[in-house]
Design an enzyme around this catalytic site. Structure first.
Site, mmCIF file in Angstrom:
data_model
loop_
_atom_site.group_PDB
_atom_site.id
_atom_site.type_symbol
_atom_site.label_atom_id
_atom_site.label_comp_id
_atom_site.label_asym_id
_atom_site.label_seq_id
_atom_site.Cartn_x
_atom_site.Cartn_y
_atom_site.Cartn_z
ATOM 1 N N ILE A 31 -24.044 -0.197 2.162
ATOM 2 C CA ILE A 31 -22.685 -0.366 2.068
ATOM 3 C C ILE A 31 -21.784 1.082 2.213
ATOM 4 O O ILE A 31 -20.555 1.107 2.180
ATOM 5 C CB ILE A 31 -21.982 -1.259 1.051
ATOM 6 C CG1 ILE A 31 -22.591 -0.770 -0.422
ATOM 7 C CG2 ILE A 31 -22.824 -2.565 0.792
ATOM 8 C CD1 ILE A 31 -21.848 -1.174 -1.617
ATOM 9 N N ASN A 92 -35.644 8.271 -3.188
ATOM 10 C CA ASN A 92 -34.978 8.864 -4.558
ATOM 11 C C ASN A 92 -35.694 8.197 -5.838
ATOM 12 O O ASN A 92 -35.611 7.116 -5.840
ATOM 13 C CB ASN A 92 -33.530 8.861 -4.737
ATOM 14 C CG ASN A 92 -32.746 9.716 -3.425
ATOM 15 O OD1 ASN A 92 -33.139 10.467 -3.048
ATOM 16 N ND2 ASN A 92 -31.631 8.773 -3.219
ATOM 17 N N HIS A 105 -36.457 1.852 -3.130
ATOM 18 C CA HIS A 105 -36.026 1.391 -1.884
ATOM 19 C C HIS A 105 -36.251 3.112 -0.824
ATOM 20 O O HIS A 105 -36.146 3.844 -1.584
ATOM 21 C CB HIS A 105 -34.734 0.987 -1.876
ATOM 22 C CG HIS A 105 -33.320 2.084 -2.630
ATOM 23 N ND1 HIS A 105 -33.704 1.948 -4.011
ATOM 24 C CD2 HIS A 105 -32.493 2.798 -2.363
ATOM 25 C CE1 HIS A 105 -32.457 2.955 -4.491
ATOM 26 N NE2 HIS A 105 -32.200 3.627 -3.425
ATOM 27 N N HIS A 107 -34.556 4.836 2.273
ATOM 28 C CA HIS A 107 -33.371 4.944 3.065
ATOM 29 C C HIS A 107 -33.747 5.438 4.328
ATOM 30 O O HIS A 107 -34.508 6.487 4.568
ATOM 31 C CB HIS A 107 -32.329 6.230 2.720
ATOM 32 C CG HIS A 107 -31.784 5.932 1.398
ATOM 33 N ND1 HIS A 107 -30.529 5.551 0.831
ATOM 34 C CD2 HIS A 107 -32.311 6.247 -0.025
ATOM 35 C CE1 HIS A 107 -30.361 5.385 -0.280
ATOM 36 N NE2 HIS A 107 -31.334 5.787 -0.921
#
Length: 119
Positions: A31, A92, A105, A107
């Site tokens: 987002i 991260n 997660h 990216h």
């Protein structure tokens, strides 16, 4: 986990712009994109960090990476030779690395030149 943002997205409780889904992995647009293509790839099972996932279910970690590559190909970031134009995967892990959602997660970033070092 009811308080985990990504678990709630996996469950469909919070809308997401889904670009790829398997029985074990969900990928959706970030987002707050940091590149023209910025997609997050998450395991559907909750694991707080990459290390936790690697210890608990190495095969699922492989599925997450495979899904990230599938997203990169789908988004036009992988050329016929498998490398061009290219993309970056970022994970991260922990607060010092900038992890703000404690559900592992990746990216997937691309669509422009990405400098080094990243930050």
């Amino acid at each position: 986990m009811t308080d985990c943002l990504f678990c709630r997205m996996v469950a469909g409780e919070i809308p997401a712009d889904v670009v790829h889904r398997t029985d074990r992995v969900l990928a959706f647009r970030d987002i707050n994109p940091q590149a023209p293509t910025h997609v997050l790839v998450v395991p559907q099972d909750h694991h707080a960090t990459v290390g936790a996932l690697a210890e608990a279910d190495p095969a699922l970690l492989g599925d997450v990476v495979s899904a990230a590559h599938a997203v990169a190909r789908q988004e036009g970031l992988v050329g016929a030779d498998g490398a061009e134009p290219g993309y970056r995967l970022v994970a991260n892990t922990g607060p010092d690395a900038g992890q703000t959602v404690h559900h592992v997660h990746l990216h997937v970033l691309g669509g422009r030149g990405l400098g080094w070092p990243p930050g």
